[in-house]
Design an enzyme around this catalytic site. Structure first.
Site: not given
Length: 394
Positions: A127, A243, A210, A208
């Site tokens: 990302w 999300k 997400a 991470d």
């Protein structure tokens, strides 16, 4: 003073969004923006979120600050969702953050505070904001091989070879599930090998996560994160609710510091609270309160899980349909990776000039590295995309 400021590089995704909005063509497809969209092109408010907000509106008596770490009930609910029973609660320090980005930023701040010489190993690609924030903080980054441009899968041998160059105290940043931007993910055997390498070399894991619930299911998507947290000496976990709860604009995240030594937790908790105080004092509460309300109510949680599963299955269906249509048009199975990837994104593996050709000739917008948001498709636009991909020569 202001005259000394210099123009900053434009965010490529935001610039792409602007180009899409200004495109006058009726037939155009936005596969660039990183948010979930339903078949009508809308990012909906989930049913359970609406119900929770209504309950909060009726029952909430104050808007006073919660605390530097946020509401403890939110941390407890999120820790349970992500880690289950894999790690004792007494071993986990946690603070609420403004989204997953805020969690990453605070994690990087902690790394710089605890070990200024630490390097952070990041997947190639990752990302973009990971690298942007790390560069801004002056933390050295080292790329490790991850995406195989030939197979569109994981270059695991290259990944391991590169991680073996890390030194004790260096940090390995990993995507817990649904890798962004590629969609290619490690299997559990590979995750175990990464864990072994981290332990053998004295590295620090940072995860991470997400997109929990967007890949293979809520529990399945947390499996790798749980393995890491339960197996290493210490790790950092940055989580986002944007999300899977659809609360993008509420900026709802959590940062966890997990230690095998429960005696370390109080110090970790105090440090996380201190970092919050230096950055924004008290984290946002509304999104966190919505998430907590949902996770602590059996009915709301069941409805949320049901709707999340509908979202997940919809994206898997679009992946399968796109792969099948591309196989039909191309007469080959070279696009089969699209059905194997997980999450919102897949990296098509198209050269930048072909990505530009898709935009100019067909009104199809995706990020320059050919990352496309599968959730930007529907049954009507999917065959248009497939034909365009073949027409430009991908």
């Amino acid at each position: 003073m202001f005259e000394n400021l210099k123009p900053q590089p434009a965010d490529k995704i935001l610039a792409l969004m602007q180009m899409y909005r200004e495109d006058p063509r009726e037939q155009k497809i936005d596969l660039g923006v990183g948010v979930y969209k339903d078949a009508n092109g809308v990012t909906p408010v989930m049913r359970a979120v609406k119900a929770a907000e209504h309950r909060i509106w009726e029952e909430q008596q104050t808007k006073a600050y919660t605390g530097l770490a946020g509401d403890p009930a939110y941390a407890d609910a999120m820790i349970s969702l992500i880690l289950g029973t894999s790690v004792p609660r007494a071993n986990i320090a946690a603070v609420a953050t403004p989204g997953g980005t805020g969690a990453c930023r605070q994690a990087f701040e902690l790394i710089r505070m605890a070990n200024p010489s630490a390097r952070v190993f990041v997947s190639n690609p990752t990302w973009p904001n990971h690298i942007s924030i790390l560069n801004y903080l002056g933390i050295e980054t080292v790329a490790y091989r991850y995406f195989d441009e030939e197979t569109r899968g994981v270059d695991f041998d290259g990944m391991i070879e590169d991680l073996k160059t890390a030194k004790a105290g260096d940090v390995v940043l990993l995507h817990g599930c649904c890798h962004n931007p590629t969609g290619a993910n490690l299997n559990m055997v590979q995750w175990q090998e990464v864990v072994n390498l981290i332990n053998d070399r004295g590295l620090v894991a940072m995860i991470d996560i997400a997109y929990q619930g967007f890949g293979d299911g809520l529990s399945e998507d947390a499996q790798a994160t749980r393995l890491v947290a339960a197996s290493v000496k210490e790790c950092l976990i940055a989580a986002s609710c944007s999300k899977n709860f659809g609360v993008y604009r509420e900026r709802t995240g959590l940062l966890m510091a997990v230690s095998a030594d429960a005696g370390q937790t109080a110090l970790n908790q105090g440090t996380l609270a201190f970092l919050n105080r230096q950055n924004y004092s008290f984290p946002p509460d509304h999104g966190a309160r919505v998430v907590t309300t949902i996770l602590m109510d059996e009915g709301l949680r069941a409805d949320w899980m049901a709707e999340l599963e509908e979202v997940r299955l919809s994206m898997l269906g679009l992946r399968r349909q796109l792969a099948d249509e591309l196989q039909r048009l191309s007469g080959s199975d070279r696009f089969g990776f699209l059905a194997q990837h997980r999450g919102m994104f897949s990296r098509l593996g198209a050269a930048p000039e072909l990505v530009e050709k898709l935009r100019v000739e067909h009104g199809i917008y995706m990020v320059g590295d050919s990352r496309m948001n599968i959730a930007g498709l529907n049954e009507a636009t999917m065959p248009i995309l497939a034909k365009a991909i073949i027409d430009v020569g991908v």
